[in-house]
Design a protein around this motif. Structure first.
Motif, PDB file in Angstrom:
ATOM      1  N   ARG A 163       0.833  -1.214   0.000  1.00  0.00           N
ATOM      2  CA  ARG A 163       0.000   0.000   0.000  1.00  0.00           C
ATOM      3  C   ARG A 163       0.868   1.265   0.000  1.00  0.00           C
ATOM      4  O   ARG A 163       1.847   1.354   0.733  1.00  0.00           O
ATOM      5  CB  ARG A 163      -0.917   0.014   1.230  1.00  0.00           C
ATOM      6  CG  ARG A 163      -2.053   1.036   1.091  1.00  0.00           C
ATOM      7  CD  ARG A 163      -3.019   1.014   2.263  1.00  0.00           C
ATOM      8  NE  ARG A 163      -3.483  -0.310   2.620  1.00  0.00           N
ATOM      9  CZ  ARG A 163      -4.370  -1.031   1.937  1.00  0.00           C
ATOM     10  NH1 ARG A 163      -4.911  -0.545   0.838  1.00  0.00           N
ATOM     11  NH2 ARG A 163      -4.709  -2.228   2.351  1.00  0.00           N
ATOM     12  N   ASP A 167       0.382   0.009  -5.254  1.00  0.00           N
ATOM     13  CA  ASP A 167      -0.993  -0.498  -5.372  1.00  0.00           C
ATOM     14  C   ASP A 167      -1.773   0.230  -6.465  1.00  0.00           C
ATOM     15  O   ASP A 167      -2.836  -0.229  -6.871  1.00  0.00           O
ATOM     16  CB  ASP A 167      -1.733  -0.461  -4.019  1.00  0.00           C
ATOM     17  CG  ASP A 167      -1.655   0.882  -3.329  1.00  0.00           C
ATOM     18  OD1 ASP A 167      -0.735   1.662  -3.632  1.00  0.00           O
ATOM     19  OD2 ASP A 167      -2.515   1.155  -2.478  1.00  0.00           O
ATOM     20  N   LYS A 202       0.304  -1.851   5.571  1.00  0.00           N
ATOM     21  CA  LYS A 202       0.925  -1.812   4.240  1.00  0.00           C
ATOM     22  C   LYS A 202       0.483  -2.977   3.358  1.00  0.00           C
ATOM     23  O   LYS A 202       0.772  -3.033   2.174  1.00  0.00           O
ATOM     24  CB  LYS A 202       2.448  -1.814   4.378  1.00  0.00           C
ATOM     25  CG  LYS A 202       2.972  -0.507   4.959  1.00  0.00           C
ATOM     26  CD  LYS A 202       4.404  -0.645   5.381  1.00  0.00           C
ATOM     27  CE  LYS A 202       5.368  -0.129   4.355  1.00  0.00           C
ATOM     28  NZ  LYS A 202       6.775  -0.298   4.802  1.00  0.00           N
ATOM     29  N   VAL A 204      -1.827  -5.123   1.093  1.00  0.00           N
ATOM     30  CA  VAL A 204      -2.999  -5.009   0.218  1.00  0.00           C
ATOM     31  C   VAL A 204      -3.517  -6.436   0.062  1.00  0.00           C
ATOM     32  O   VAL A 204      -2.808  -7.314  -0.433  1.00  0.00           O
ATOM     33  CB  VAL A 204      -2.620  -4.398  -1.150  1.00  0.00           C
ATOM     34  CG1 VAL A 204      -3.854  -4.277  -2.044  1.00  0.00           C
ATOM     35  CG2 VAL A 204      -1.968  -3.026  -0.954  1.00  0.00           C
TER      36      VAL A 204
END
Ligand code: SAM
Ligand code: SF4
Ligand code: SF4
Length: 337
Positions: A163, A167, A202, A204
């Protein structure tokens, strides 16, 4: 068939051929220096071949060469040439960052390598340099071309999605892989090693990755290859190939984990998140027979109970939470991704 304490057979062997790397990816080995394995301790290709034969005799049918960066080790194609013809080995694969692939793809293919995974997290040159700290995008793209020309296939692309880092490139990576005929594999960001400062914010998740793709493409779930592979695969509804997502954090797959790991200095490690390994080099160099080494491996595998990612997921969902820094692990560069 050899089964561990949770009834999982030994089927895959990941061999780290070196702990050195020409990159310093922030999510893997961000520091300039590590406690590198002494060169004298690194297994020779003869020793790796002997161990691979013993593992094959115990049920291993798939070998992946990894690291560190496997292509920084001299004459890797020699090792490929030794492993490709081994009895019982149906699948031999290599995971690389691709930086040295352009000059080596032809020799690797000739030596018997059929397929390859190349790590590529971004298509933006500046971002590529920021993530890898030492790498350039262009040589990796040329390496991918060379792999295609050499006839390696399927070529899978591994992208770790983080992230705030990359992303926003999920669709760009999907389109790149569809255009080039590569199979895209998205990987959830994990707390490997001890230096990447992993935080759950962090991460995803697989669901987020799929949702981003499904805004543009229909997907049909195909499931895991052979039922045990880390990636869950999906087919594009328009016939544009497949993608996979490796959801080690949010959908842990320890229950079907058939993977053993061998470090560059000959330690057998039974989990990516292990804090110690079992030394096979000592018996190997100490005159033990293949049967004695096989019996030692058997004793280790039969007592295996690892299910780290399931435990992490339980902790992440509990009131205490999960603190990555409290868990000391072998660095990923030593035990192979
Ligand atoms: N150097 C080679 C490469 O980068 O492909 C092989 C070794 S690398 C450790 C193997 C794989 O682990 C790569 O695909 C890399 O993206 C992945 N990896 C490294 N750190 C990771 C992390 N923190 N979370 C998820 N995957 C990670
Ligand atoms: Fe090196 Fe691969 Fe780790 Fe990046 S992910 S630092 S290329 S071993
Ligand atoms: Fe296998 Fe360990 Fe990963 Fe679970 S956490 S899937 S046991 S390597």
């Amino acid at each position: 068939m050899l089964r561990d304490g949770l009834n999982r057979p030994i089927q895959d062997l990941r061999i780290s051929v070196t702990d050195r790397c020409n990159f310093r990816c922030l999510y893997c080995m961000p520091l300039a220096e590590y406690d590198w394995i002494d060169r004298a301790e690194i297994l020779s290709y003869e020793e790796i071949e002997r161990l691979a034969r013993i593992f094959a005799g115990l049920g291993v049918s798939k070998i992946r060469l990894t690291g560190g960066e496997p292509l920084v080790r001299k004459n890797l194609s020699d090792l490929i040439g030794r492993l490709a013809p081994l009895p019982h080995i149906r699948d031999l694969c290599l995971t690389t960052n691709g930086a040295l692939l352009e000059e080596q793809a032809g020799a690797l293919r000739k030596a018997g390598l059929r397929r390859i995974n190349v790590s590529l997290d971004t298509l933006k040159p500046d971002r590529f340099r920021a993530i890898t700290q030492r790498g350039d995008l262009e040589p990796v793209l040329r390496g991918l071309d060379a792999a295609k020309q050499a006839g390696l296939g399927p070529i899978k692309i591994n992208a770790v999605i983080e992230r705030g880092v990359n992303d926003d490139e999920i669709i760009d990576l999907v389109e790149f892989s569809r255009r080039e005929g590569f199979a895209m594999r998205f990987i959830e960001y994990m707390d490997v090693g001890n230096t990447n400062h992993w935080r759950s914010e962090k991460l995803v998740s697989k669901q987020e990755i799929l949702a981003a793709i499904q805004k543009h493409y229909g997907l049909t779930e195909l499931g895991r290859e052979q039922g045990t592979a880390p990636a869950v695969n999906y087919r594009f509804s328009d016939g544009g190939g497949d993608i996979g997502v490796i959801a080690s954090v949010t959908e842990p797959f320890c229950g079907s984990c058939t993977r053993a790991r061998l470090t560059a200095d000959g330690k057998l490690v039974t989990c990516l998140f292990s804090s110690t390994g079992h030394d096979l080099k000592k018996p190997l160099r100490g005159g033990k027979t293949d049967a004695e080494i096989a019996a030692f491996i058997e004793s280790i595998w039969t007592s295996r109970q690892d299910r780290y990612s399931e435990e992490r997921w339980e902790a992440l969902n509990s009131s205490q939470g999960y603190r990555a820094e409290e868990h000391r692990k072998i660095e990923m560069i030593s035990l192979g991704g």
